[in-house]
Design an enzyme around this catalytic site. Structure first.
Site, mmCIF file in Angstrom:
data_model
loop_
_atom_site.group_PDB
_atom_site.id
_atom_site.type_symbol
_atom_site.label_atom_id
_atom_site.label_comp_id
_atom_site.label_asym_id
_atom_site.label_seq_id
_atom_site.Cartn_x
_atom_site.Cartn_y
_atom_site.Cartn_z
ATOM 1 N N ALA A 194 0.827 -1.209 0.000
ATOM 2 C CA ALA A 194 0.000 0.000 0.000
ATOM 3 C C ALA A 194 0.860 1.258 0.000
ATOM 4 O O ALA A 194 1.986 1.272 0.522
ATOM 5 C CB ALA A 194 -0.924 -0.013 1.221
ATOM 6 N N ASN A 195 0.317 2.325 -0.577
ATOM 7 C CA ASN A 195 0.974 3.634 -0.630
ATOM 8 C C ASN A 195 2.296 3.592 -1.377
ATOM 9 O O ASN A 195 3.156 4.449 -1.175
ATOM 10 C CB ASN A 195 1.182 4.190 0.786
ATOM 11 C CG ASN A 195 -0.117 4.355 1.539
ATOM 12 O OD1 ASN A 195 -1.107 4.828 0.976
ATOM 13 N ND2 ASN A 195 -0.131 3.940 2.797
ATOM 14 N N ARG A 196 2.468 2.577 -2.218
ATOM 15 C CA ARG A 196 3.682 2.407 -3.016
ATOM 16 C C ARG A 196 4.936 2.274 -2.158
ATOM 17 O O ARG A 196 6.052 2.546 -2.617
ATOM 18 C CB ARG A 196 3.823 3.533 -4.044
ATOM 19 C CG ARG A 196 2.606 3.667 -4.962
ATOM 20 C CD ARG A 196 2.903 4.496 -6.194
ATOM 21 N NE ARG A 196 3.877 3.876 -7.065
ATOM 22 C CZ ARG A 196 3.601 2.894 -7.937
ATOM 23 N NH1 ARG A 196 2.370 2.413 -8.022
ATOM 24 N NH2 ARG A 196 4.549 2.403 -8.707
ATOM 25 N N LEU A 197 4.769 1.819 -0.933
ATOM 26 C CA LEU A 197 5.912 1.554 -0.052
ATOM 27 C C LEU A 197 6.302 0.086 -0.204
ATOM 28 O O LEU A 197 6.241 -0.713 0.732
ATOM 29 C CB LEU A 197 5.556 1.895 1.395
ATOM 30 C CG LEU A 197 5.201 3.365 1.639
ATOM 31 C CD1 LEU A 197 4.771 3.585 3.086
ATOM 32 C CD2 LEU A 197 6.400 4.258 1.298
#
Length: 217
Positions: A194-197
């Site tokens: 998620a959140n490109r993490l």
């Protein structure tokens, strides 16, 4: 894709996104980790989970890329088969440095592999060739892979010719067709989150073993 396969995809889609790669993965053998990820992709019902993008380059650095089907990991490397007169084979024989990228988007997973390629033994190529469907074996004889095809009728004529030449199931492997094994020096496992993490875990060859490091997403 069958309904059961779609349901499997939906059930497995969020696992890595929610959990990410465990820290313990850094202590794994990267080939074993690849096998676990491949099994998960296959069990999810994905179409052609063995598909990978193969990137080669000429000695002067002109790159090219195409999809191939990996036929497993053996002898410490990733194996695929092709016509030895194809563009990929010509480039590999001149410059064995190679990269592979495997992408399973619904699982949000990607594996990047860098290493060197060399031809497998003739016995290995013979065994795999004999396991292929008859039509694929005839196709290997008929195709002048990567060469200019003047007309579709030319290919059809060659298929007819080799069907006549090899009427039964005993079709020998052409000496211009066989496998390559990519022995990895670097393998990166990418798990979307998620959140490109995203998680990015890199294994780098160190003698007979591997060292690992995490990368920023």
């Amino acid at each position: 894709m069958p309904l059961l396969a779609k349901l499997r995809c939906l059930l497995t889609m969020g696992r890595g996104v929610v959990r990410g790669l465990p820290v313990a993965a850094a202590g794994s053998d990267p080939i074993e980790l690849y096998n676990r990820w491949f099994d998960a992709a296959r069990d999810a019902g994905l179409l052609l989970p063995e598909a990978a993008c193969l990137a080669t380059a000429t000695p002067d650095g002109q790159p090219s890329a195409r999809m191939v089907l990996l036929k497993g990991v053996s002898g410490g490397g990733f194996v695929f088969f092709t016509n030895y007169h194809s563009r990929k084979a010509v480039e590999l024989d001149a410059n064995p440095r190679v990269a592979l990228c495997i992408h399973w988007p619904i699982l949000q997973r990607q594996i990047r592999i860098e290493g060197t390629a060399s031809r497998v033994t003739q016995d290995e190529s013979d065994v795999y060739f004999a396991s292929r469907p008859r039509g694929s074996r005839i196709g290997a004889w008929a195709s002048k892979q990567s060469q200019t095809l003047p007309a579709l009728a030319d290919l059809e004529a060659r298929v007819s010719r080799f069907n006549t030449q090899f009427p039964g199931d005993a079709i020998p492997r052409p000496d211009f067709w066989g496998g390559y094994r990519v022995r990895p020096t670097t393998i990166e496992f990418w798990q979307g989150k998620a959140n490109r993490l995203h998680d990015r875990l890199v294994f780098e060859r160190d003698g007979d073993g591997w060292v690992t490091r995490w990368l920023y997403p």
